[in-house]
Design an enzyme around this catalytic site. Structure first.
Site, PDB file in Angstrom:
ATOM      1  N   HIS A 102       0.833  -1.211   0.000  1.00  0.00           N
ATOM      2  CA  HIS A 102       0.000   0.000   0.000  1.00  0.00           C
ATOM      3  C   HIS A 102       0.863   1.255   0.000  1.00  0.00           C
ATOM      4  O   HIS A 102       0.354   2.363  -0.066  1.00  0.00           O
ATOM      5  CB  HIS A 102      -0.960   0.010   1.202  1.00  0.00           C
ATOM      6  N   HIS A 125       7.826   6.812   5.199  1.00  0.00           N
ATOM      7  CA  HIS A 125       7.019   6.456   4.026  1.00  0.00           C
ATOM      8  C   HIS A 125       6.221   7.684   3.609  1.00  0.00           C
ATOM      9  O   HIS A 125       6.210   8.693   4.320  1.00  0.00           O
ATOM     10  CB  HIS A 125       6.074   5.289   4.352  1.00  0.00           C
ATOM     11  N   HIS A 176       2.424   9.207   1.794  1.00  0.00           N
ATOM     12  CA  HIS A 176       1.031   9.008   1.384  1.00  0.00           C
ATOM     13  C   HIS A 176       0.778   9.927   0.200  1.00  0.00           C
ATOM     14  O   HIS A 176       1.296  11.051   0.160  1.00  0.00           O
ATOM     15  CB  HIS A 176       0.074   9.335   2.534  1.00  0.00           C
ATOM     16  N   HIS A 222       5.745  10.706   6.291  1.00  0.00           N
ATOM     17  CA  HIS A 222       5.674  10.312   7.701  1.00  0.00           C
ATOM     18  C   HIS A 222       6.985   9.658   8.121  1.00  0.00           C
ATOM     19  O   HIS A 222       7.444   8.718   7.467  1.00  0.00           O
ATOM     20  CB  HIS A 222       4.526   9.316   7.942  1.00  0.00           C
ATOM     21  N   THR A 247      -2.509   5.911  10.876  1.00  0.00           N
ATOM     22  CA  THR A 247      -3.548   6.297   9.910  1.00  0.00           C
ATOM     23  C   THR A 247      -3.991   5.143   9.017  1.00  0.00           C
ATOM     24  O   THR A 247      -4.748   5.344   8.078  1.00  0.00           O
ATOM     25  CB  THR A 247      -3.080   7.479   9.037  1.00  0.00           C
ATOM     26  N   HIS A 248      -3.511   3.947   9.292  1.00  0.00           N
ATOM     27  CA  HIS A 248      -4.069   2.756   8.640  1.00  0.00           C
ATOM     28  C   HIS A 248      -4.027   1.610   9.640  1.00  0.00           C
ATOM     29  O   HIS A 248      -3.350   1.707  10.665  1.00  0.00           O
ATOM     30  CB  HIS A 248      -3.351   2.426   7.316  1.00  0.00           C
TER      31      HIS A 248
END
Length: 261
Positions: A65, A95, A97, A120, A200-201
């Protein structure tokens, strides 16, 4: 690794995460829309101390993802201290987003405005816990830096990361990624907002002290497009591009957002 039971669109998209991860509907979820008029300057907030050793950069991995750049975290060579934190937090990975288009890739919003992407940097409380896995679900376990990204000038400091993506095009691919200091990706000013929130996931643990920089960094549209060229599928499976991986903002539920400035 992203398990197949959650994703960013369709029936396993963010609005359905609560079925399998009830904390998705908790009171301290992230990201949020930072309403600047409602933030409170907190004079007790200390300046941030960011000290990363390039020798701790280890590998880049396609997690299905997104991609993670992982760091050696068995010692305190790369740490975040100060600011809202009372302990020293060790860098684990960074990582990004991003979104389907250049105008909607960030997770955090500022006064309702979306940004092109968001970086992040994930740290864990090594003063209190023996490992990232132990810290990840604890209320004071994690500290994440969020850097909002705007499309504009190309960012030369990102080039090494982009060049490495070719080696990890498919899910579960990994490649060595060494000698990199991620502080080159931070904005010149370290003025920040801070609040208590979550990953956030999934697993969405409410274990994160969030530190969001007020100043943005820039990347070019071409650079951002390279993130979307990554594939969510393992080699040999039907090609699915990672077009977006951002969760919409969550209710503040009475939380205070502090400002360092």
């Amino acid at each position: 690794m992203a398990s197949p039971d959650w994703g960013y669109d369709g029936e396993n998209g963010p609005e359905h995460w609560g079925k399998l991860y009830p904390i998705a509907n908790g009171n301290n979820q992230s990201p949020i829309d930072i309403k600047t008029s409602e933030t409170k300057r907190d004079p007790s907030l200390k300046p941030l101390s960011v000290s990363y050793n390039p020798a701790t950069a280890k590998e880049i991995v396609n997690v299905g993802h997104s991609f993670h750049v992982n760091f050696e975290d068995s010692d305190n060579r790369s740490v975040l201290k100060g600011g809202p934190l009372s302990e020293s937090y060790r860098l684990r990975q960074f990582h990004f987003h991003w979104g389907i288009t250049d105008d909607c890739g960030s997770e955090h919003l500022v006064d309702g405005a979306k940004f092109s992407a968001e970086l992040h940097l994930v740290h864990w409380n090594s003063a209190k816990y023996p490992s990232f896995a132990d810290a990840a679900s604890q209320a004071d376990g994690l500290a994440l830096i969020g850097v909002l990204v705007k499309v504009g000038q190309a960012n030369p400091n990102l080039q090494k990361v982009l060049d490495a993506l070719k080696a990890v095009k498919n899910k579960n691919k990994k490649a060595p990624f060494t000698n990199f200091d991620p502080s080159v990706l931070l904005p010149p000013s370290l003025d920040y907002w801070a609040y208590s929130g979550s990953l956030t996931h999934p697993p969405l643990h409410e274990s994160v002290t969030w530190i969001i920089f007020k100043e943005t960094i820039s990347v070019s549209s071409e650079q951002l497009a390279q993130f979307r060229s990554l594939l969510a599928n393992a080699e040999g499976d039907r090609e699915v591009h990672i077009k977006q991986n951002n969760r919409p903002p969550q209710p503040l539920n009475g939380r205070t957002v502090k400002a360092s400035f």
